[in-house]
Design an enzyme around this catalytic site. Structure first.
Site, PDB file in Angstrom:
ATOM      1  CG  HIS A  45      41.930  49.072  36.581  1.00  0.00           C
ATOM      2  ND1 HIS A  45      42.700  50.151  36.983  1.00  0.00           N
ATOM      3  CD2 HIS A  45      41.542  48.435  37.728  1.00  0.00           C
ATOM      4  CE1 HIS A  45      42.797  50.146  38.309  1.00  0.00           C
ATOM      5  NE2 HIS A  45      42.098  49.109  38.773  1.00  0.00           N
ATOM      6  CE1 TYR A  46      37.199  42.438  33.030  1.00  0.00           C
ATOM      7  CE2 TYR A  46      39.313  42.095  34.102  1.00  0.00           C
ATOM      8  CZ  TYR A  46      37.965  41.840  34.013  1.00  0.00           C
ATOM      9  OH  TYR A  46      37.371  40.998  34.918  1.00  0.00           O
TER      10      TYR A  46
END
Length: 550
Positions: free
Chosen positions: A486-487
């Site tokens: 989930h960068y």
């Protein structure tokens, strides 16, 4: 007679499996509608012009391009191939194999490792990371919209979510492991129970999935079926080398984007140029968008000069404020065979962490052949169950730096996990909840009976024995940190782009993807990024119509 029944039953099962395989194979062989306007980049002319050039056919780029094509000529550029021809990608059982089957230039998942040594991956296929992820779909929390800095239109926002959900989102049917997780979360007080909902709600809920009831994947690529065929061209295996600029007529900006340079898989170059009032839109993700800006001369002046890159616009925060939500948890062997399950249930706690789980079915390693053993043609299987926590936010920020002036070489990325003590405390809170979950009655049937009583058979590091110790729990968080993919960040609002996602200081250039986020939206960003593409596409259409009427 008794011996005939098992044989008949086995034959029926074989026939059913053959029918299912035939149906799956048939579905995979049918080309989606959007393939009518997909071309290999090698077929592009040396030069062509468009109203909008969207760089990155991923989670935001696909709905964005489909929306813009309603009234304007659009080119969507994707550096990877198409997903529907790959059965591993299109089945939920293929989630882990897809992340493991990587190569430097062609695989659907492009691997990269942060400078902390944490392995990660990003999508390199039409549909982007939505074509290789775990399929969980949940809208952003209300706080996200207020803190994002984006100029949202509430009506368009809701309509955009609904547009996505109508096409590619399904209600999952819980089986054994996800049901146990739900029951365990409620037992340890992650209340209330919200049932199935796509909204972000404190407590325990069942979220949406982009896998249908047959386990077949849907992704952002499917939204291209809603594009206007006569107005869109999708080029795959199209690597965008850099953005082209020319002097701007605007008093606010010295430079204006005028197109992009594309390299195809044969090594030939093509130029895609903008028509009047057109825009180049980067939707290449939190790694790809800041990377391309830097290589195109938009970034810190002294840093770009040190690489010999001509400076188009001094933008000191390109590549800064890069975030990745840390994931921590445990895995153990199940005493009973479980189904393949990806994320379906989530516990949204009030202590800064989200709890989720998955299960996987794996074959036992082949036994050593012996003259005393008859070899079996049927593999034996076992199940691994995993429980994980995701830290919200996060507050710890990292950065992206060039490793080469070649676009196909991954940049250097550092996320600085737990550099902010608040993130570390949230991880401690979340892993303690995992400990509570393991002690719940709902999890008791997943223990093995041993000499010392019922116990879990852990794979990897178990939780500390003394879970009341902040020091031991913090050490566990640091030692077991991994990514939940989930960068985000790198082109954040207010520093690189304005509230309408236009690149500050440059005309005709926007960034529309998760790189503009300074916080992750709720339990999973997929829904919000899909909505963002549609929302911004509608806003651009409305803005252009209003200007034409004035």
């Amino acid at each position: 007679m008794a011996s005939i029944i098992p044989k008949c039953f086995s034959f029926i099962i074989l026939i059913i499996n053959m029918m299912l395989f035939s149906l799956i194979s048939s579905a995979l062989s049918q080309s989606p509608t959007y393939m009518a306007f997909v071309v290999n980049a090698t077929a592009l002319p040396p030069e062509d012009s468009f109203d909008y050039i969207v760089v990155g056919g991923g989670t935001a780029g696909c709905p964005l391009a489909a929306t813009l094509s309603v009234n304007h000529r659009v080119l969507l550029l994707e550096r990877g191939g198409v997903p529907h021809i790959n059965p591993t990608i299109m089945r939920q059982e293929g989630f882990i194999p897809t992340l493991r089957q990587v190569d430097p230039f062609h695989s659907a998942a492009q691997a990269f490792t942060s400078e902390e040594g944490v392995p990660n991956a990003r999508g390199r296929i039409l549909g982007g990371s939505s074509a290789i992820n775990a399929g969980f779909y949940s809208r952003a929390d209300d706080e996200f919209y207020d803190r994002s800095g984006i100029n949202w239109d509430p009506l368009l926002l809701e309509r955009s979510y609904q547009w996505v959900e109508k096409s590619i989102v399904f209600e999952p049917q819980l089986q054994l492991w996800q049901t146990a997780l739900r029951d365990g979360l409620l037992e340890i007080g992650v209340q209330p129970y919200n049932g199935f909902t796509l909204k972000h709600s404190l407590g325990t809920k069942i979220g949406g999935s982009t896998f249908n009831s047959s386990g077949h994947r849907h992704s952002a690529a499917d939204l291209l079926n809603l594009a206007r065929e006569t107005n869109i061209k999708i080029a795959v295996y199209a690597s965008v080398e850099r953005i082209l600029f020319a002097a701007s007529d605007s008093p606010e900006s010295k430079e204006s984007a005028i197109g992009v340079v594309i390299r195809d898989s044969a090594g030939y170059f093509h130029h895609a140029l903008l028509r009047e009032k057109g825009e180049v839109i980067l939707s290449a993700g939190a790694i790809g968008s800041p990377h391309l800006l830097l290589l195109s001369g938009v970034g810190p002046r002294s840093y770009l000069s040190s690489w010999g890159i001509p400076v188009v616009n001094h933008s000191p925060f390109v590549g800064e404020f890069l975030y990745d939500n840390p994931r921590n948890g445990i895995s153990f062997v199940s005493p009973k065979l479980l189904e393949h399950s990806l994320i379906q249930v989530v516990g949204i706690t009030d202590s800064g962490a989200y709890l989720e789980a998955s299960s996987n079915v794996l074959p036992f390693p082949s036994p050593v052949h012996s003259i005393f053993m008859r070899s079996s043609s049927s593999p034996l299987y076992f199940s691994v169950a995993s429980i994980m926590e995701k830290t919200i936010g996060p507050l710890s920020a990292g950065s992206l730096r060039l490793a080469s002036t070649e676009i196909r070489v991954n940049p250097n990325v550092r996320f600085n996990y737990f550099s902010n003590p608040v993130d570390l405390q949230r991880c401690v809170n979340g892993t303690r909840k995992v400990g509570e979950l393991l002690r719940s009655q709902a999890m008791s049937s997943y223990r093995f009976l041993g000499w010392s009583g019922a116990e879990f058979r852990f794979m990897g590091l178990p939780l500390p024995a003394n879970q009341t110790s902040d020091e031991e729990m913090s050490d566990f968080c640091r030692r077991t940190v991994s990514t939940i993919w989930h960068y985000h960040g790198g082109c954040v609002v207010g520093r690189v782009v304005d509230p309408n996602l236009k690149v500050i200081g440059v005309d005709s250039l926007r960034v529309i993807d998760g790189s503009v986020f300074s916080i992750s939206p709720g339990t999973n960003p997929q829904a919000t990024v899909l909505m963002l593409g549609r929302h911004m596409g509608l806003k651009i259409l409305i803005e252009r119509m209003q200007k034409a009427n004035t």
